[in-house]
Design a protein around this motif. Sequence first.
Motif, PDB file in Angstrom:
ATOM      1  N   ILE A  52      -7.738   6.791  -5.615  1.00  0.00           N
ATOM      2  CA  ILE A  52      -7.319   5.928  -6.719  1.00  0.00           C
ATOM      3  C   ILE A  52      -6.179   5.016  -6.281  1.00  0.00           C
ATOM      4  CG2 ILE A  52      -6.239   5.932  -9.007  1.00  0.00           C
ATOM      5  CD1 ILE A  52      -7.849   8.542  -9.543  1.00  0.00           C
ATOM      6  N   SER A  53      -5.220   5.564  -5.528  1.00  0.00           N
ATOM      7  CA  SER A  53      -4.104   4.724  -5.082  1.00  0.00           C
ATOM      8  C   SER A  53      -4.573   3.649  -4.113  1.00  0.00           C
ATOM      9  CB  SER A  53      -2.998   5.581  -4.469  1.00  0.00           C
ATOM     10  OG  SER A  53      -3.443   6.212  -3.301  1.00  0.00           O
ATOM     11  N   ALA A  54      -5.599   3.931  -3.305  1.00  0.00           N
ATOM     12  CA  ALA A  54      -6.138   2.899  -2.409  1.00  0.00           C
ATOM     13  C   ALA A  54      -6.760   1.762  -3.214  1.00  0.00           C
ATOM     14  CB  ALA A  54      -7.163   3.517  -1.463  1.00  0.00           C
ATOM     15  N   VAL A  55      -7.481   2.107  -4.274  1.00  0.00           N
ATOM     16  CA  VAL A  55      -8.095   1.074  -5.128  1.00  0.00           C
ATOM     17  C   VAL A  55      -7.010   0.258  -5.838  1.00  0.00           C
ATOM     18  CG1 VAL A  55      -9.546   0.710  -7.168  1.00  0.00           C
ATOM     19  CG2 VAL A  55     -10.244   2.346  -5.420  1.00  0.00           C
ATOM     20  N   PHE A  87      -6.272  -6.315   3.185  1.00  0.00           N
ATOM     21  CA  PHE A  87      -6.757  -5.420   2.126  1.00  0.00           C
ATOM     22  C   PHE A  87      -6.972  -4.013   2.687  1.00  0.00           C
ATOM     23  CE2 PHE A  87      -8.179  -9.280  -0.201  1.00  0.00           C
ATOM     24  CZ  PHE A  87      -7.678  -8.969  -1.458  1.00  0.00           C
ATOM     25  N   ALA A  88      -7.639  -3.942   3.833  1.00  0.00           N
ATOM     26  CA  ALA A  88      -7.927  -2.640   4.441  1.00  0.00           C
ATOM     27  C   ALA A  88      -6.642  -1.918   4.837  1.00  0.00           C
ATOM     28  CB  ALA A  88      -8.832  -2.827   5.653  1.00  0.00           C
ATOM     29  N   ILE A  89      -5.693  -2.650   5.386  1.00  0.00           N
ATOM     30  CA  ILE A  89      -4.416  -2.050   5.783  1.00  0.00           C
ATOM     31  C   ILE A  89      -3.688  -1.488   4.563  1.00  0.00           C
ATOM     32  CG2 ILE A  89      -2.101  -2.606   6.640  1.00  0.00           C
ATOM     33  CD1 ILE A  89      -3.472  -4.583   8.583  1.00  0.00           C
ATOM     34  N   ALA A  90      -3.657  -2.247   3.490  1.00  0.00           N
ATOM     35  CA  ALA A  90      -2.976  -1.795   2.271  1.00  0.00           C
ATOM     36  C   ALA A  90      -3.655  -0.561   1.689  1.00  0.00           C
ATOM     37  CB  ALA A  90      -2.943  -2.919   1.236  1.00  0.00           C
ATOM     38  N   ALA A  91      -4.983  -0.550   1.688  1.00  0.00           N
ATOM     39  CA  ALA A  91      -5.711   0.613   1.160  1.00  0.00           C
ATOM     40  C   ALA A  91      -5.435   1.849   2.004  1.00  0.00           C
ATOM     41  CB  ALA A  91      -7.209   0.325   1.107  1.00  0.00           C
ATOM     42  N   PHE A  92      -5.439   1.698   3.320  1.00  0.00           N
ATOM     43  CA  PHE A  92      -5.152   2.829   4.200  1.00  0.00           C
ATOM     44  C   PHE A  92      -3.725   3.333   3.996  1.00  0.00           C
ATOM     45  CE2 PHE A  92      -3.541   4.557   8.199  1.00  0.00           C
ATOM     46  CZ  PHE A  92      -4.393   5.637   8.354  1.00  0.00           C
ATOM     47  N   GLY A 135       0.810  -1.212   0.000  1.00  0.00           N
ATOM     48  CA  GLY A 135       0.000   0.000   0.000  1.00  0.00           C
ATOM     49  C   GLY A 135       0.837   1.252   0.000  1.00  0.00           C
ATOM     50  N   PHE A 136       1.879   1.266   0.815  1.00  0.00           N
ATOM     51  CA  PHE A 136       2.703   2.463   0.908  1.00  0.00           C
ATOM     52  C   PHE A 136       3.466   2.720  -0.386  1.00  0.00           C
ATOM     53  CE2 PHE A 136       6.401   4.973   2.188  1.00  0.00           C
ATOM     54  CZ  PHE A 136       5.735   6.055   2.731  1.00  0.00           C
ATOM     55  N   VAL A 137       3.996   1.666  -0.997  1.00  0.00           N
ATOM     56  CA  VAL A 137       4.724   1.833  -2.265  1.00  0.00           C
ATOM     57  C   VAL A 137       3.790   2.361  -3.354  1.00  0.00           C
ATOM     58  CG1 VAL A 137       5.838   0.538  -4.136  1.00  0.00           C
ATOM     59  CG2 VAL A 137       6.566   0.197  -1.795  1.00  0.00           C
ATOM     60  N   VAL A 138       2.598   1.812  -3.418  1.00  0.00           N
ATOM     61  CA  VAL A 138       1.626   2.276  -4.417  1.00  0.00           C
ATOM     62  C   VAL A 138       1.259   3.734  -4.154  1.00  0.00           C
ATOM     63  CG1 VAL A 138      -0.739   1.988  -5.252  1.00  0.00           C
ATOM     64  CG2 VAL A 138       0.729  -0.003  -4.973  1.00  0.00           C
ATOM     65  N   GLY A 139       0.982   4.079  -2.898  1.00  0.00           N
ATOM     66  CA  GLY A 139       0.631   5.445  -2.554  1.00  0.00           C
ATOM     67  C   GLY A 139       1.765   6.420  -2.797  1.00  0.00           C
ATOM     68  N   LEU A 140       2.975   6.019  -2.450  1.00  0.00           N
ATOM     69  CA  LEU A 140       4.145   6.870  -2.665  1.00  0.00           C
ATOM     70  C   LEU A 140       4.353   7.144  -4.144  1.00  0.00           C
ATOM     71  CD1 LEU A 140       6.627   8.227  -1.297  1.00  0.00           C
ATOM     72  CD2 LEU A 140       7.848   6.113  -1.760  1.00  0.00           C
ATOM     73  N   ALA A 151      -0.059   8.382  -0.444  1.00  0.00           N
ATOM     74  CA  ALA A 151      -0.299   9.314  -1.550  1.00  0.00           C
ATOM     75  C   ALA A 151      -0.440  10.741  -1.045  1.00  0.00           C
ATOM     76  CB  ALA A 151      -1.543   8.906  -2.337  1.00  0.00           C
ATOM     77  N   LYS A 152      -1.125  10.923   0.076  1.00  0.00           N
ATOM     78  CA  LYS A 152      -1.289  12.262   0.639  1.00  0.00           C
ATOM     79  C   LYS A 152       0.052  12.827   1.111  1.00  0.00           C
ATOM     80  CE  LYS A 152      -5.207  13.481   2.524  1.00  0.00           C
ATOM     81  NZ  LYS A 152      -6.305  14.110   2.338  1.00  0.00           N
ATOM     82  N   LYS A 153       0.860  12.006   1.751  1.00  0.00           N
ATOM     83  CA  LYS A 153       2.146  12.476   2.262  1.00  0.00           C
ATOM     84  C   LYS A 153       3.133  12.741   1.123  1.00  0.00           C
ATOM     85  CE  LYS A 153       1.708  10.349   6.755  1.00  0.00           C
ATOM     86  NZ  LYS A 153       2.157   9.325   7.675  1.00  0.00           N
ATOM     87  N   ALA A 154       3.129  11.902   0.112  1.00  0.00           N
ATOM     88  CA  ALA A 154       4.077  12.079  -0.989  1.00  0.00           C
ATOM     89  C   ALA A 154       3.733  13.296  -1.824  1.00  0.00           C
ATOM     90  CB  ALA A 154       4.092  10.829  -1.871  1.00  0.00           C
ATOM     91  N   ALA A 155       2.472  13.656  -1.903  1.00  0.00           N
ATOM     92  CA  ALA A 155       2.068  14.812  -2.712  1.00  0.00           C
ATOM     93  C   ALA A 155       2.296  16.124  -1.985  1.00  0.00           C
ATOM     94  CB  ALA A 155       0.591  14.690  -3.083  1.00  0.00           C
TER      95      ALA A 155
END
Length: 183
Positions: free
Chosen positions: A111-114, A167-172, A91-96, A178-182
């Motif tokens: 979108i990154s959570a999905v 699944f929930a942990i990865a989405a969170f 989740g973190f890699v995808v969000g980052l 994504a919010k932190k990286a942006a």
Amino acid sequence: MSQSIPSPQPPQPGPVDAAPYAEQAPAGAPYPPQQGAFAGQPGTFAPPAPAGPARSNLALGVVAAVAAAALYGLVIGATKHEIGYAAVGVGFVVGLAAGKAGGRNPALPVISAVVALGSVYIGQLVGEAMIGAKAVHMGFSEVFFQHFDVVQQAWKQDADPLTFLFFAIAAFAAFSGAKKAAA
């Protein structure tokens, strides 16, 4: 009559030498405008400076999602267990990657959570295929690509509440990353 010439005073330190721009500074402004900036009249609208180039590199997000899914699947296949920290990592890699590629787009965390949910699912299927391939003495690609329906049935049988917690942990983690990286 002799006049005394005052000794030159050293310039006072400050953010900008205000003398050349004193006429352009709006009343009440703490500092004069930067050289080349549009000062305008007080109360008039000055359009904002154009931002840097928009970041929209979809390929980076897709590569990160696929790589994270593959690594998660390898971990599951090697250990024969789902590992929560690995789901957080996915989740973190995808969000980052999404945050770095897409910038401050407000839809990006969702979108990154999905995408992270899809990555975890594919990773779990890869793990199931690795475990099944070892059990039936076949190659991974043959099991994963030619018997995908069997892999999905095995995943459904092995799925428990902990699977959906991952699944929930990865989405969170993707949403937060994504919010932190942006920012």
